[in-house]
Design a protein around this motif. Structure first.
Motif, PDB file in Angstrom:
ATOM      1  N   ALA A  51      47.804  52.280 -36.132  1.00  0.00           N
ATOM      2  CA  ALA A  51      47.601  52.669 -37.530  1.00  0.00           C
ATOM      3  C   ALA A  51      48.826  52.402 -38.408  1.00  0.00           C
ATOM      4  CB  ALA A  51      47.233  54.148 -37.621  1.00  0.00           C
ATOM      5  N   ALA A  52      49.915  51.964 -37.821  1.00  0.00           N
ATOM      6  CA  ALA A  52      51.137  51.728 -38.596  1.00  0.00           C
ATOM      7  C   ALA A  52      50.898  50.653 -39.649  1.00  0.00           C
ATOM      8  CB  ALA A  52      52.272  51.304 -37.670  1.00  0.00           C
ATOM      9  N   PRO A  53      51.255  50.912 -40.927  1.00  0.00           N
ATOM     10  CA  PRO A  53      51.024  49.915 -41.980  1.00  0.00           C
ATOM     11  C   PRO A  53      51.990  48.744 -41.863  1.00  0.00           C
ATOM     12  CG  PRO A  53      52.248  51.772 -42.859  1.00  0.00           C
ATOM     13  CD  PRO A  53      51.872  52.142 -41.451  1.00  0.00           C
ATOM     14  N   MET A  54      51.526  47.591 -42.259  1.00  0.00           N
ATOM     15  CA  MET A  54      52.402  46.425 -42.297  1.00  0.00           C
ATOM     16  C   MET A  54      53.436  46.613 -43.407  1.00  0.00           C
ATOM     17  SD  MET A  54      51.674  44.232 -39.918  1.00  0.00           S
ATOM     18  CE  MET A  54      52.077  42.557 -40.412  1.00  0.00           C
ATOM     19  N   PRO A  55      54.668  46.179 -43.178  1.00  0.00           N
ATOM     20  CA  PRO A  55      55.714  46.375 -44.189  1.00  0.00           C
ATOM     21  C   PRO A  55      55.638  45.357 -45.320  1.00  0.00           C
ATOM     22  CG  PRO A  55      56.611  45.167 -42.347  1.00  0.00           C
ATOM     23  CD  PRO A  55      55.198  45.539 -41.963  1.00  0.00           C
ATOM     24  N   LEU A  56      56.110  45.771 -46.474  1.00  0.00           N
ATOM     25  CA  LEU A  56      56.345  44.876 -47.599  1.00  0.00           C
ATOM     26  C   LEU A  56      57.722  45.214 -48.150  1.00  0.00           C
ATOM     27  CD1 LEU A  56      52.900  44.910 -49.449  1.00  0.00           C
ATOM     28  CD2 LEU A  56      53.879  43.035 -48.131  1.00  0.00           C
ATOM     29  N   PHE A  57      58.439  44.208 -48.587  1.00  0.00           N
ATOM     30  CA  PHE A  57      59.809  44.404 -49.051  1.00  0.00           C
ATOM     31  C   PHE A  57      59.877  44.208 -50.560  1.00  0.00           C
ATOM     32  CE2 PHE A  57      59.859  42.876 -44.700  1.00  0.00           C
ATOM     33  CZ  PHE A  57      60.576  43.877 -44.076  1.00  0.00           C
ATOM     34  N   PRO A  58      60.205  45.256 -51.315  1.00  0.00           N
ATOM     35  CA  PRO A  58      60.183  45.159 -52.785  1.00  0.00           C
ATOM     36  C   PRO A  58      61.337  44.360 -53.360  1.00  0.00           C
ATOM     37  CG  PRO A  58      60.951  47.320 -52.113  1.00  0.00           C
ATOM     38  CD  PRO A  58      60.511  46.621 -50.857  1.00  0.00           C
ATOM     39  N   THR A 103      62.505  43.058 -31.600  1.00  0.00           N
ATOM     40  CA  THR A 103      62.099  44.434 -31.879  1.00  0.00           C
ATOM     41  C   THR A 103      63.150  45.144 -32.729  1.00  0.00           C
ATOM     42  OG1 THR A 103      60.838  44.569 -29.820  1.00  0.00           O
ATOM     43  CG2 THR A 103      61.516  46.653 -30.829  1.00  0.00           C
ATOM     44  N   ALA A 104      64.417  44.932 -32.411  1.00  0.00           N
ATOM     45  CA  ALA A 104      65.492  45.577 -33.166  1.00  0.00           C
ATOM     46  C   ALA A 104      65.476  45.139 -34.626  1.00  0.00           C
ATOM     47  CB  ALA A 104      66.842  45.255 -32.527  1.00  0.00           C
ATOM     48  N   VAL A 105      65.216  43.857 -34.870  1.00  0.00           N
ATOM     49  CA  VAL A 105      65.182  43.359 -36.246  1.00  0.00           C
ATOM     50  C   VAL A 105      64.021  43.961 -37.018  1.00  0.00           C
ATOM     51  CG1 VAL A 105      64.651  41.311 -37.632  1.00  0.00           C
ATOM     52  CG2 VAL A 105      66.425  41.198 -35.897  1.00  0.00           C
ATOM     53  N   VAL A 106      62.834  43.908 -36.449  1.00  0.00           N
ATOM     54  CA  VAL A 106      61.660  44.398 -37.165  1.00  0.00           C
ATOM     55  C   VAL A 106      61.783  45.889 -37.465  1.00  0.00           C
ATOM     56  CG1 VAL A 106      59.166  44.769 -37.026  1.00  0.00           C
ATOM     57  CG2 VAL A 106      60.150  42.612 -36.221  1.00  0.00           C
ATOM     58  N   LEU A 107      62.201  46.677 -36.491  1.00  0.00           N
ATOM     59  CA  LEU A 107      62.318  48.113 -36.716  1.00  0.00           C
ATOM     60  C   LEU A 107      63.446  48.444 -37.688  1.00  0.00           C
ATOM     61  CD1 LEU A 107      61.660  49.542 -33.155  1.00  0.00           C
ATOM     62  CD2 LEU A 107      60.056  49.198 -35.052  1.00  0.00           C
ATOM     63  N   GLU A 124      52.464  43.307 -33.620  1.00  0.00           N
ATOM     64  CA  GLU A 124      52.632  43.685 -32.218  1.00  0.00           C
ATOM     65  C   GLU A 124      53.772  44.684 -32.038  1.00  0.00           C
ATOM     66  OE1 GLU A 124      53.193  40.165 -29.982  1.00  0.00           O
ATOM     67  OE2 GLU A 124      51.208  39.336 -30.394  1.00  0.00           O
ATOM     68  N   VAL A 125      54.892  44.414 -32.699  1.00  0.00           N
ATOM     69  CA  VAL A 125      56.044  45.308 -32.588  1.00  0.00           C
ATOM     70  C   VAL A 125      55.708  46.682 -33.159  1.00  0.00           C
ATOM     71  CG1 VAL A 125      58.430  45.712 -33.310  1.00  0.00           C
ATOM     72  CG2 VAL A 125      57.697  43.406 -32.639  1.00  0.00           C
ATOM     73  N   LEU A 126      55.049  46.704 -34.321  1.00  0.00           N
ATOM     74  CA  LEU A 126      54.699  47.974 -34.953  1.00  0.00           C
ATOM     75  C   LEU A 126      53.710  48.776 -34.101  1.00  0.00           C
ATOM     76  CD1 LEU A 126      54.285  46.929 -38.692  1.00  0.00           C
ATOM     77  CD2 LEU A 126      56.091  48.327 -37.699  1.00  0.00           C
ATOM     78  N   THR A 127      52.711  48.097 -33.559  1.00  0.00           N
ATOM     79  CA  THR A 127      51.721  48.782 -32.732  1.00  0.00           C
ATOM     80  C   THR A 127      52.368  49.382 -31.498  1.00  0.00           C
ATOM     81  OG1 THR A 127      49.954  47.312 -33.505  1.00  0.00           O
ATOM     82  CG2 THR A 127      49.580  48.489 -31.436  1.00  0.00           C
ATOM     83  N   ASP A 128      53.281  48.625 -30.905  1.00  0.00           N
ATOM     84  CA  ASP A 128      53.972  49.112 -29.721  1.00  0.00           C
ATOM     85  C   ASP A 128      54.856  50.321 -30.047  1.00  0.00           C
ATOM     86  OD1 ASP A 128      54.807  48.755 -26.870  1.00  0.00           O
ATOM     87  OD2 ASP A 128      56.757  48.412 -27.805  1.00  0.00           O
ATOM     88  N   ALA A 129      55.485  50.286 -31.224  1.00  0.00           N
ATOM     89  CA  ALA A 129      56.433  51.341 -31.586  1.00  0.00           C
ATOM     90  C   ALA A 129      55.771  52.563 -32.218  1.00  0.00           C
ATOM     91  CB  ALA A 129      57.486  50.781 -32.539  1.00  0.00           C
ATOM     92  N   HIS A 130      54.734  52.331 -33.045  1.00  0.00           N
ATOM     93  CA  HIS A 130      54.182  53.425 -33.848  1.00  0.00           C
ATOM     94  C   HIS A 130      52.671  53.569 -33.740  1.00  0.00           C
ATOM     95  CE1 HIS A 130      58.100  53.986 -35.641  1.00  0.00           C
ATOM     96  NE2 HIS A 130      58.131  52.736 -36.047  1.00  0.00           N
ATOM     97  N   GLY A 131      52.012  52.743 -32.948  1.00  0.00           N
ATOM     98  CA  GLY A 131      50.569  52.838 -32.810  1.00  0.00           C
ATOM     99  C   GLY A 131      49.843  51.893 -33.738  1.00  0.00           C
TER     100      GLY A 131
END
Length: 278
Positions: free
Chosen positions: A110-117, A151-155, A101-108
């Motif tokens: 098509a924004a890919p889900m994050p993964l943390f290496p 939102t601040a944390v996710v971004l 939800e946060v990604l869609t609101d911020a970037h649309g």
């Protein structure tokens, strides 16, 4: 949880966002050791005191005071004190749907889900953002404040640390399709008591080949994965107000004590404390 006089005590507190699947934990552990487990959420943590040792993605890691931890959904990991004083830390669990939800609101959309290496970071900006979100959940702040801090944390996590690759092999290993079919069956019938032989027959494999492929793909054995599914559903039912004694049988545990024991081993908090989180 308490221990004899003269020893540091283990303690834990838990909170849940009343509107969506976002949770926060504040805990101190000296003796408690987490059994290998995973979450169906992104898990973000800040170590405040001492040090925690854990294994994740095939490596050993240590999170000392001031460091930030990031776990992808379904990242198997354990945990134990890596210092004589134990460790005190704060965790925030955010469901993938909330991140989406946060990604869609911020970037649309098509924004890919994050993964943390990498699971451990030194980053003051991430630390501050996580602590502000944790404080909002613990204090029962209003929905607008919680939204802004989430939102601040996710971004911040995405901009500063996330990549699309979790550092795992890009191509599926031999037996991956078989392991995924078995995972689908486990998800459909996590409360059932079918045997390893029955599961292997259902996916057209030998037990040995299935166990080896499943552990390679998901980092857990089929029985361990089924237990995680049962515990996750148990968390959902507890949050919905179902009594622990009823939850144990509903999700497939033999009895309440069995459910209680595994819940503490994997989540570091009793079912009762978790249920009272608000």
């Amino acid at each position: 949880m308490s221990f004899p006089d003269g020893e540091r005590q283990d303690w834990v507190r838990y909170w849940r966002d009343p509107a969506r699947p976002v949770e926060a934990m504040h805990a101190h552990y000296v003796r408690h050791a987490f059994h290998k487990h995973s979450h169906d959420a992104y898990s973000f943590g800040v170590t405040e005191e001492g040090a925690q040792g854990f294994r994740c993605r095939g490596g050993a890691h240590t999170s000392a005071a001031g460091l930030v931890m990031t776990f992808n959904p379904d990242d198997p990991h354990d945990g134990h004190a890596a210092a004589a004083v134990g460790y005190r830390y704060r965790m925030v669990h955010v469901a993938p749907d909330v991140v989406r939800e946060v990604l869609t609101d911020a970037h649309g959309p098509a924004a890919p889900m994050p993964l943390f290496p990498h699971p451990v970071h030194h980053d003051a900006v991430l630390q501050r953002a996580l602590l502000r979100l944790h404080a909002a959940l613990a204090a029962g702040e209003d929905a607008l404040t919680r939204d802004e801090r989430l939102t601040a944390v996710v971004l911040a996590m995405i901009r500063r640390r996330a990549t699309r690759s979790p550092g795992l092999p890009a191509a599926p290993g031999h037996g991956a399709a078989t392991a995924r079919r078995a995972r689908a069956l486990l998800r459909e019938g996590y409360a059932d008591g079918f045997s390893g032989e029955e599961l292997a027959a259902a996916v057209g494999s030998s037990r040995f080949a299935l166990y080896r492929a499943f552990r390679r793909e998901f980092g857990l054995s089929p029985s361990e994965y089924r237990r995680q599914l049962r515990l996750r559903e148990g968390r959902r039912l507890l949050a919905a107000g179902v009594a622990p004694a009823e939850v144990a049988g509903a999700v497939g545990f033999a009895d309440q004590s069995h459910f209680h024991r595994w819940f503490v081993r994997c989540y570091g908090v009793t079912p009762g404390v978790y249920a009272r989180g608000a």
